[in-house]
Write an enzyme that holds these catalytic residues in place. Structure first.
Site, short mmCIF file in Angstrom:
data_model
loop_
_atom_site.label_atom_id
_atom_site.label_comp_id
_atom_site.label_asym_id
_atom_site.label_seq_id
_atom_site.Cartn_x
_atom_site.Cartn_y
_atom_site.Cartn_z
CG ASN A 1 -24.49 30.57 -13.82
OD1 ASN A 1 -25.23 31.00 -12.95
ND2 ASN A 1 -23.83 31.37 -14.63
CG ASP B 1 -27.51 29.92 -16.83
OD1 ASP B 1 -26.76 29.97 -15.85
OD2 ASP B 1 -28.62 30.49 -16.86
CD GLU C 1 -26.47 34.89 -14.80
OE1 GLU C 1 -26.90 35.25 -13.70
OE2 GLU C 1 -26.15 33.71 -15.05
#
Lengths: 188, 657
Positions: free
Chosen positions: B342, B384, B258
């Site tokens: 991801n 995601d 992230e």
């Protein structure tokens, strides 16, 4: 232009003029002064000080009453990825900013320092990357999240985005509390 | 039925040949016959062969006799034809074989079954399970680790500040190791400051600190043996996973998907901590360790430098593909299986293309890191979904054919049965309510996306199921060779999703999405599913109020353990799912339960409480639920958690009276 239309236009412009002048105009400062330039701007970070009590001097944030600056602060809050860590005030990787708990103080200068110098448990130091003037806008926006001294008509309204919380305008003013140690620092 | 206890004898590994290994002294009263490397306990169920198996049986007998001595009569009498759980076994080649009386790595065995051969605690007596003692870790963040048990000592690693405790079987503290990670690391850990565990091998403990260091610690003394910096928090890298220690290598991967990091898997020399190889998840083949030995099953994965070509411009450099999940290993094929997380940012418009090699699984040779095959669960991941979940090494008979498979419950909601020799998808079946995809095309290996739910910038797409953490997140499943079922702890969440522009600033989040999650159909947020991979349907399924964020543990006593976020540690019947026993812990449970047999011959079950993690951040980090986008939108689904539990962080050890 035909007559009826001219009349209508006149009526409309008068109405517009009337409404704008009815509003309290905000004063816009075009140049902000960095807090260090304010003589005697001492903000205590702890409620404990040695010796006789001294009056606490609070640095004046230049933008607390400036709706444009607060909305700019909101834009910058997304732009500099503050929202990545603090979400829209509810927190995530970083602590919530819309509540009444403040680890490092809620005064404008405390928040200025937080943003510029960073904080030990993972708040990055943005000083140097974000200019002081923009940091003050961020300060004003951050304080608007919990309606701290930022008047209602200055705080942000409804977002154009997915609705994830009520607008800052509808937030009830809070009384800031000092948080104990940040949760992350609770360690043996 | 194949018995995983046999496999170890056949397999052994080269571990034991390594000359520099220390020998660990074992107390004589322990029914353990470990030699040079007590921790080797091979892969999943595989048939035993010839002489090895004969010797093995002899070993089992010996162990049984030994073990019987210290046991209560009740236990001895319970014996059916099946020998009691084997303790020390020696294969024909003289190599030591581990015992499932111990628990040396979070996954239990290399196969990742988390199955224990111990059956002293079983479906008929588990209701008498009692708390033996507790130990407070002193850390109040999400506890995701697995308590290990080796030679009379329990080892537990905490979330940041990643303290390592050695605790005696009577609950007394033996030593504490404090790695003192940088405090600033907490700010770049996406989903609480968790740690998924420590691994034991040959007298040493290996684990990762949040600020991206790997440490080796002497198991007897708690002294640091080496430490290696593997990542940099200034670019958003942290490490939360438990390493895989295999063939003299400590294999670790980064977190930070992230934060716009570039994902990697790195092997460190077990003796020194020096980097042996690093395989990136994106970029040119040379960086990804793709060479002539790379033979992916599907044509879309063949070609040069796809880790560059399936991205716009230089986006692969900040494209994610981290490796924070559990690694599994098949000693026979000498392949490790590593899920890849991801791509970044979440906003997929910033990265047109398949975004290789993210959101998939690599089979790699642990010796040099070279990729053998790759499969992408979620090409151009839109929601995601990652590909990070565990790949459990299991042999199945499918359509009358013996297959070497991997079982992988993906975040996208499909349970994949894959051929682990080739990367072929044998079946992919939904194990939760989903609408984001319409199925997985077995011919091409690609999921068919539901075009109606495609996110884009400035558009709010509502009711995507599963939500970003998927049908199942990190919480590891467990396979019982006895019931042939995979026990999957997971969640039932959907989400509203709005793409927003993502701005890359190193060391800050790079996500580009506003998310709001909520319970899926049925209104419950947690599920515990016993999945039959052959029949491709659940044998049974339990619902829970909150996501089941703990791992599962299956035992030969046909009991399955898991914990809930509202703080119940549960034992259910492995065959029916019937609740047999539960214990209310102080805080919610999101950790990995384990079981072991002490020198006293008794079977223990251990678990940590301490709610947190992505789903529990509302409690662990004190988030404000009035902003439903907090914790990447998870908070909206977890608003009521603070009414059910508070922070905690204690070890609970249970035994029969």
């Amino acid at each position: 232009m035909t007559r009826p239309i001219r009349v209508l236009a006149l009526a409309l412009s008068t109405a517009v003029l009337a409404t704008t002048s009815a509003c309290k105009r905000e004063t816009r400062e075009f140049r902000g002064y960095p807090p260090s330039a304010n003589p005697g701007s001492v903000v205590q970070d702890v409620p404990l000080a040695p010796g006789p009590r001294q009056p606490e001097v609070t640095a004046r944030s230049p933008y607390e009453h400036n709706a444009y600056a607060v909305s700019e602060g909101k834009r910058l809050f997304g732009w500099y990825n503050c929202s990545g860590c603090h979400s829209h005030g509810g927190g995530g990787m970083g602590p919530p900013l819309m509540d009444d708990e403040w680890i490092y103080g809620s005064q404008p200068e405390n928040i200025f320092e937080t943003i510029a110098e960073g904080r030990p448990n993972g708040m990055p130091a943005f000083g140097g990357r974000i200019g002081n003037d923009d940091i003050w806008k961020l300060v004003a926006y951050v304080r608007s999240l919990s309606a701290l001294d930022v008047p209602q008509d200055v705080r942000g309204g409804r977002d154009d985005h997915m609705q994830y919380k009520q607008p800052e305008q509808e937030e009830n003013p809070t009384r800031p509390k000092r948080s104990t140690l940040p949760p992350a620092a609770t360690q043996p | 039925m194949d018995d995983p206890r046999r496999t170890a004898a056949d397999l052994g590994t080269d571990h034991c040949r390594r000359p520099e290994r220390e020998t660990v002294a074992h107390p004589t009263n322990q029914p353990v016959n470990n030699q040079a490397a007590p921790s080797i306990d091979g892969g999943g169920p595989r048939p035993s062969r010839g002489a090895a198996s004969k010797l093995l049986r002899a070993g089992v007998l010996a162990a049984a006799l030994l073990a019987a001595c210290g046991r209560p009569a009740r236990e001895r009498a319970s014996g059916d034809t099946k020998p009691p759980s084997p303790s020390g076994l020696v294969a024909s080649n003289g190599r030591a074989v581990a015992t499932d009386g111990q628990w040396v790595r979070p996954t239990g065995d290399y196969a990742g079954t988390r199955f224990s051969g111990l059956d002293q605690i079983n479906a008929s007596n588990v209701r008498g399970l009692r708390l033996a003692w507790t130990f407070s870790t002193g850390v109040l963040r999400g506890q995701e680790a697995a308590p290990l048990y080796v030679d009379g000592t329990i080892y537990v690693v905490t979330p940041f500040p990643n303290l390592l405790y050695a605790i005696g079987l009577d609950g007394t503290l033996k030593w504490t190791y404090r790695p003192q990670p940088m405090t600033a690391a907490q700010g770049v850990a996406c989903c609480d400051v968790v740690n998924r565990g420590v691994v034991y091998d040959a007298g040493r403990l290996f684990y990762n600190t949040l600020d991206a260091q790997t440490v080796a610690v002497d198991a007897a003394t708690g002294r640091e043996v080496w430490r290696a910096r593997v990542g940099d928090i200034n670019i958003g890298e942290t490490v939360t996973m438990a390493p895989l220690v295999v063939r003299g290598k400590v294999i670790v991967g980064n977190s930070g998907g992230e934060m716009g990091v570039r994902g990697w898997l790195t092997a460190l020399d077990e003796a020194t901590g020096k980097v042996a190889w690093r395989a990136y998840a994106t970029g040119p083949d040379a960086d990804v360790l793709i060479g002539p030995g790379f033979h992916p099953f599907y044509p879309q994965d063949r070609g040069r430098d796809l880790g560059v070509k399936t991205w716009p411009g230089d986006a692969w450099k900040i494209g994610g593909g981290t490796a924070w999940g559990f690694l599994t290993y098949d000693p026979e094929l000498n392949l490790l299986f590593a899920g890849v997380a991801n791509p970044g940012p979440w906003n997929a418009e910033a990265r047109p293309g398949d975004n290789k090699w993210t959101a998939g699984v690599f089979a790699r040779n642990p010796d040099d890191g070279q990729a053998a095959w790759y499969y992408q669960y979620n090409p151009h991941d839109l929601w995601d979904y990652d590909g990070i979940n565990e790949n459990v090494v299991v042999d199945l008979t499918l359509g009358g054919r013996a297959r070497k498979t991997l079982l992988h419950p993906d975040r996208n909601g499909y349970l994949y049965v894959m051929d682990r020799t080739s990367g072929e998808v044998i079946s992919a079946t939904p194990f939760v309510h989903l609408n984001s995809t319409l199925g997985v095309d077995l011919r091409t290996g690609r999921p068919t996306e539901n075009q109606a739910l495609h996110p884009s910038t400035g558009k709010v797409v509502r009711g995507i199921c599963p939500a970003a953490p998927g049908a199942k997140d990190w919480q590891p499943s467990s396979w019982s060779p006895r019931t042939q079922l995979l026990y999957i702890p997971h969640q039932n969440l959907c989400m509203d999703y709005e793409g927003v522009e993502a701005n890359y600033i190193a060391g800050t989040p790079y996500v580009g999405a506003n998310v709001k999650m909520f319970a899926g159909p049925g209104g419950y947020r947690g599920l515990f599913t016993a999945w039959d991979p052959v029949k491709r349907r659940p044998a049974w399924q339990l619902t829970e109020r909150f996501p089941v964020w703990s791992g599962a543990l299956a035992t030969a006593g046909d009991v399955v353990f898991y914990g809930t976020m509202d703080g119940f540690f549960k034992a259910v019947d492995a065959r029916t799912g019937r609740l047999l026993w539960q214990f209310k812990t102080g805080s919610g449970i999101i950790s990995q339960p384990t079981t072991f047999r002490g020198p006293d011959g008794r079977q223990y079950v251990a678990v940590l409480d301490g709610v947190g993690g992505w789903s529990g951040a509302i409690v662990a980090a004190g988030l404000d639920a009035r902003d439903s986008s907090s914790a990447l939108g998870m908070i909206n689904a977890m608003k009521d958690l603070p009414q059910y539990t508070t922070k905690g962080g204690s070890l609970y050890v249970f035994a029969l009276p």
